[in-house]
Design a protein around this motif. Structure first.
Motif, mmCIF file in Angstrom:
data_model
loop_
_atom_site.group_PDB
_atom_site.id
_atom_site.type_symbol
_atom_site.label_atom_id
_atom_site.label_comp_id
_atom_site.label_asym_id
_atom_site.label_seq_id
_atom_site.Cartn_x
_atom_site.Cartn_y
_atom_site.Cartn_z
ATOM 1 N N ILE A 1 43.829 45.886 38.615
ATOM 2 C CA ILE A 1 45.075 45.976 38.206
ATOM 3 C C ILE A 1 44.894 45.500 36.589
ATOM 4 C CG2 ILE A 1 47.422 45.267 38.093
ATOM 5 C CD1 ILE A 1 47.303 44.955 40.978
ATOM 6 N N ARG B 1 49.348 47.583 46.872
ATOM 7 C CA ARG B 1 49.410 46.979 45.523
ATOM 8 C C ARG B 1 49.636 45.599 45.498
ATOM 9 N NH1 ARG B 1 51.400 45.465 40.830
ATOM 10 N NH2 ARG B 1 50.865 46.619 38.909
ATOM 11 N N LYS C 1 44.839 47.654 43.561
ATOM 12 C CA LYS C 1 45.657 48.814 43.974
ATOM 13 C C LYS C 1 44.882 49.890 44.513
ATOM 14 C CE LYS C 1 47.139 50.625 39.426
ATOM 15 N NZ LYS C 1 48.132 50.870 38.821
#
Length: 325
Positions: free
Chosen positions: A308, A263, A282
């Motif tokens: 994200i 991430r 991620k």
């Protein structure tokens, strides 16, 4: 004799690399005109010159070509460009680097790029070591590069120059364990503060560890946090990876495999090392590499996850073939 000695003082290495990337996902399904496949041919030279018993000069020169269009363009510049050039002095376990030099943070999550500045490493090749760096970084080369370019093309006076200070600590109590800690202070007002809405400076802390139960197996993980903003989407990063062996360019038929979950928040991992996953994404990354012949190495990687910020599904395929010399 003096001329022969000077010629022997310079060593040349390099590579020819073919890279292919293909990207897909929800966003590109609804914006098919923006879907692109990238075919790049990169030629790289890395000279190293010995100055005296303590000092060396190192550099990297790159030139690239867009094979899809059979031309040079903004992202594939055929003109030879200087990527790094720095002097390195070694005094016992202390190493001094000054110039345009490579910077690699723990596991390559925050930074794996060339920055202008000075770095001093204490305890090199010892169980405990530390590196201090101070210098500047052009954010055009970072994960923010696309947004910065759009702002500049829109007429916004946004400089990409950032002041960076960094401390990296490493502890290797045995061959099976490694612990590394990062602190990065980065300041840019024009883009990071005024447009991205973050503070100036940003303060980033992180801790990573690697365990090798066997010589062929490694389990690594880490967590990094930008303590300045309060945005869970962008202000943190983590990385977990299980690796088995690894291709060695000198050993034909050697290979490696890995699986990872990463991430990479944009306010933390602004220049990460990974190939199939980029800053602001991620998800899962898997891959492997194989040495077909001495100094000929192929790599395949696949990422499946999400952007994200957009919360949109994303996948990317990466492949490369490298000829080292």
């Amino acid at each position: 004799a003096n001329l022969e000695d000077r010629i022997d003082n310079v060593k040349w290495t390099g590579e020819l690399r073919y890279t292919y990337q293909k990207i897909g996902g929800d966003y590109f399904d609804s914006h098919p005109d923006e879907r692109t496949n990238d075919h790049e041919l990169l030629f790289r030279l890395e000279p190293e010159a010995t100055v005296n018993d303590h000092w060396k000069v190192k550099a990297r020169l790159d030139a690239a070509w867009n094979l899809s269009e059979d031309k040079s363009d903004e992202d594939h510049d055929s003109k030879v460009s200087l990527k790094r050039a720095y002097a390195e002095g070694t005094y016992g376990t202390t190493v001094i680097d000054a110039g345009k030099l490579p910077v690699f943070t723990e596991q390559g999550v925050l930074i794996d790029d060339d920055l202008s500045g000075v770095a001093v490493t204490f305890g090199a090749e010892q169980p405990f070591s530390g590196t201090i760096f101070a210098g500047r970084y052009n954010l055009e080369n970072s994960g923010w590069g696309g947004e910065l370019k759009e702002a500049q093309e829109a007429g916004i006076n946004a400089s990409g120059r950032a002041d960076v200070q960094m401390v990296n600590l490493n502890w290797n109590p045995s061959e099976k364990f490694h612990v590394g800690a990062d602190y990065v202070r980065m300041k840019n007002t024009d883009f990071v503060r005024d447009l991205a809405g973050l503070a100036a400076p940003c303060n980033i802390w992180g801790l990573g560890m690697t365990w090798r139960p066997e010589s062929t197996v490694a389990l690594s993980g880490g967590y990094w946090k930008n303590t300045t903003p309060d945005n869970s989407d962008t202000d943190r990063a983590w990385n977990v990876q299980l690796s088995y062996k690894g291709a060695e360019q000198e050993n034909m038929h050697s290979f490696g495999l890995f699986v990872a979950y990463r991430r990479l928040g944009t306010a933390v991992a602004f220049a990460p090392t990974f190939d199939a996953i980029e800053s602001g994404e991620k998800g899962w990354e898997v891959g492997g590499d194989y040495t077909f012949a001495k100094n000929v190495v192929g790599t395949l990687k696949y990422f499946n996850g999400r952007n994200i910020a957009l919360d949109a599904k994303l996948d990317r395929f990466y492949g490369s073939l490298e000829y080292f010399f």
